[in-house]
Every structure is written in C-alpha cells, then in structure tokens.
Design a protein around this motif. Structure first.
Motif, mmCIF file in Angstrom:
data_model
loop_
_atom_site.group_PDB
_atom_site.id
_atom_site.type_symbol
_atom_site.label_atom_id
_atom_site.label_comp_id
_atom_site.label_asym_id
_atom_site.label_seq_id
_atom_site.Cartn_x
_atom_site.Cartn_y
_atom_site.Cartn_z
ATOM 1 N N ARG A 1 0.779 -1.236 0.115
ATOM 2 C CA ARG A 1 0.039 0.072 -0.027
ATOM 3 C C ARG A 1 0.840 1.306 0.153
ATOM 4 O O ARG A 1 0.589 2.224 -0.740
ATOM 5 N N VAL A 2 1.971 1.166 0.976
ATOM 6 C CA VAL A 2 2.842 2.434 0.825
ATOM 7 C C VAL A 2 3.763 2.483 -0.496
ATOM 8 O O VAL A 2 3.634 3.776 -0.885
ATOM 9 N N LEU A 3 4.055 1.604 -1.033
ATOM 10 C CA LEU A 3 4.722 1.722 -2.269
ATOM 11 C C LEU A 3 3.720 2.313 -3.391
ATOM 12 O O LEU A 3 4.159 2.976 -4.057
ATOM 13 N N GLU A 4 2.700 1.621 -3.330
ATOM 14 C CA GLU A 4 1.603 1.852 -4.441
ATOM 15 C C GLU A 4 1.398 3.485 -4.418
ATOM 16 O O GLU A 4 1.254 4.216 -5.259
ATOM 17 N N ALA A 5 0.810 3.717 -3.000
ATOM 18 C CA ALA A 5 0.383 5.242 -2.780
ATOM 19 C C ALA A 5 1.668 6.436 -3.085
ATOM 20 O O ALA A 5 1.412 7.200 -3.628
ATOM 21 N N ASN A 6 2.806 5.946 -2.865
ATOM 22 C CA ASN A 6 3.963 6.877 -2.914
ATOM 23 C C ASN A 6 4.278 7.178 -4.531
ATOM 24 O O ASN A 6 4.599 8.070 -4.875
ATOM 25 N N ASP A 7 4.156 5.927 -5.134
ATOM 26 C CA ASP A 7 4.518 5.967 -6.502
ATOM 27 C C ASP A 7 3.553 6.705 -7.202
ATOM 28 O O ASP A 7 3.762 7.531 -8.243
ATOM 29 N N ARG A 8 2.260 6.725 -6.946
ATOM 30 C CA ARG A 8 0.935 7.590 -7.507
ATOM 31 C C ARG A 8 1.194 9.177 -7.260
ATOM 32 O O ARG A 8 0.779 9.827 -8.059
ATOM 33 N N CYS A 9 1.943 9.369 -6.047
ATOM 34 C CA CYS A 9 2.171 10.585 -5.609
ATOM 35 C C CYS A 9 3.480 11.257 -6.478
ATOM 36 O O CYS A 9 3.836 12.486 -6.436
ATOM 37 N N LEU B 1 14.420 -7.622 -0.874
ATOM 38 C CA LEU B 1 15.468 -6.627 -1.360
ATOM 39 C C LEU B 1 15.052 -5.676 -2.340
ATOM 40 O O LEU B 1 13.944 -5.654 -2.800
ATOM 41 N N ALA B 2 15.732 -4.656 -2.521
ATOM 42 C CA ALA B 2 15.311 -3.696 -3.374
ATOM 43 C C ALA B 2 14.970 -3.677 -4.686
ATOM 44 O O ALA B 2 13.770 -3.194 -5.192
ATOM 45 N N LYS B 3 15.361 -4.830 -5.468
ATOM 46 C CA LYS B 3 14.861 -5.249 -6.571
ATOM 47 C C LYS B 3 13.556 -5.877 -6.613
ATOM 48 O O LYS B 3 12.605 -5.841 -7.527
ATOM 49 N N ASP B 4 13.184 -6.519 -5.376
ATOM 50 C CA ASP B 4 11.684 -7.061 -5.211
ATOM 51 C C ASP B 4 10.600 -5.860 -5.225
ATOM 52 O O ASP B 4 9.656 -5.753 -5.875
ATOM 53 N N ILE C 1 6.618 -2.247 -7.902
ATOM 54 C CA ILE C 1 6.115 -0.965 -8.498
ATOM 55 C C ILE C 1 5.912 -1.099 -9.961
ATOM 56 O O ILE C 1 5.114 -0.365 -10.478
ATOM 57 N N GLU C 2 6.974 -1.747 -10.644
ATOM 58 C CA GLU C 2 6.808 -1.783 -12.176
ATOM 59 C C GLU C 2 5.708 -2.537 -12.551
ATOM 60 O O GLU C 2 5.031 -2.240 -13.471
ATOM 61 N N ASN C 3 5.215 -3.665 -12.027
ATOM 62 C CA ASN C 3 4.138 -4.428 -12.260
ATOM 63 C C ASN C 3 2.688 -3.556 -11.696
ATOM 64 O O ASN C 3 2.086 -3.705 -12.570
ATOM 65 N N GLU C 4 2.876 -2.875 -10.768
ATOM 66 C CA GLU C 4 1.635 -1.823 -10.637
ATOM 67 C C GLU C 4 1.535 -1.040 -11.625
ATOM 68 O O GLU C 4 0.287 -0.533 -12.102
#
Length: 209
Positions: A41-49, A73-76, A81-84
C-alpha cells in the motif's frame, strides 16, 4: 572424483558446511522474501504521488530502521512498483480495447474476446480468439504451444501467443493474450478461459522455459 571410461565418477562427498551460517542473511533467499500488504500500500501510494522508486524504497528502509530489517531486496520493491504501473492504464484505454473487439465481433459473431479486471477495476488480462483459430483448434489440438516471451506493447504486459501445429508441421495461430503477471493464478485463468473459448477438448500444452 576420478575419470572412468570418459566419464567422471564421484568417489567422495563432504557434507559439512564450509562457512558459518548467518540467520540474518536468509532475507536474500527467494523463499524468505515477501512484501507485506502494508508495504504494498505504501509503495503504490507513494508511486502514484510521483515519488521516485529509489526514494520510495529509502522511505521504507528508514521506517523499519535500515535495509537489513526489510523482508525483501530493493529489486523486489522495484519489481512490484513496475508491475503496478503496468496496470495503471490511461483513461479510456479499457473502453478503447472493448470498442475495438466489439467492432470485430459485429463483423464476425464467431470472434471471441474476454477481459479480466481486478478489484480496483483495472485491466489484468485480455484473451481473444479469431474464428480461424477456433476452427483450426478443432482439427489440430493435439499439441499446443504457449509463449510469453514478447514484450511489445507500451504497458510492458507480456503478449502471449497460443500456437498449434498442422499436419505439415507448420505453426498455426490459435489465440492471443495480454497478461499482467506470469503467475499460477493468471495461467489458471488463461488456460481455463481459453479451453472454454475454443469449445472444450483436451490439449497437451508446452510452455517455453
């Protein structure tokens, strides 16, 4: 080991560990790496911002007290993020795809397409089968090849072809699909939907490694 008639033969094995085990290193093993629902949720929300992936990941690291405390890991995180981003189609994209396929179906009622949306009404998977493909499957369905090695569209959703072989050993197109993920749930939906679309029947499906 020793060479015996042109072949190597194992004559001795040493099973002891050659280095000390370090429990904290288990997070590097694939089976121990996972993203929690909160992290997603955090990653997706931040990416949309508009927050860059590197800063997005850094914020998570600070929150848990350092990268060593993360469960991945960072790549995960970057892969997530890329998949979203793949699924974030522009306004009107789903409508445009639907309109195109509806037009093709009006021209030929045997043309079939199916789309799968997620809980957020985002496009996940699209399958379409031309009438020629449906007819060909009835004749040549003993062996079917499924290939997802193509990434040709701007959303970087894998484009898969479903191919068969005729009596002359020539490849024939049976169906096409765009998929959001290459996982068990996606393939289960794809294969079951496709078999239903072409009218049932068994097939031996080959998937390239």
């Amino acid at each position: 080991m020793q060479l015996y008639e042109g072949m190597w033969e194992v004559t001795k094995t040493i099973s002891r560990q050659n280095h000390d085990l370090e429990p904290s290193m288990c997070r590097f093993m694939h089976g121990h790496r996972k993203l929690t629902p909160n992290m997603k949720r955090v990653l997706e929300a931040n990416d949309r911002c508009g927050i860059r992936p590197s800063k997005n990941i850094r914020m998570l690291e600070v929150e848990v007290g350092g990268p060593e405390n993360l469960s991945c890991l960072a790549k995960d995180y970057r892969n997530f993020i890329e998949n979203e981003r793949r699924l974030q189609l522009c306004d009107g994209d789903i409508g445009a795809i639907s309109k195109l396929f509806m037009t093709m179906q009006q021209k030929d009622h045997n043309f079939l397409y199916l789309m799968q949306l997620d809980s957020d009404n985002r496009l996940c998977n699209v399958l379409w089968v031309h009438p020629c493909g449906r007819a060909a499957y009835q004749e040549f369905h003993d062996v079917v090849s499924f290939d997802t090695t193509y990434l040709v569209n701007r959303y970087r959703m894998p484009f898969a072809t479903i191919m068969g072989l005729n009596h002359h050993g020539q490849s024939i197109l049976l169906g096409c699909v765009l998929i959001s993920h290459e996982d068990a749930d996606t393939f289960k939906w794809l294969f079951s939907t496709w078999i239903e679309a072409i009218g049932g029947g068994g097939a031996f499906i080959l998937m390239p490694s």
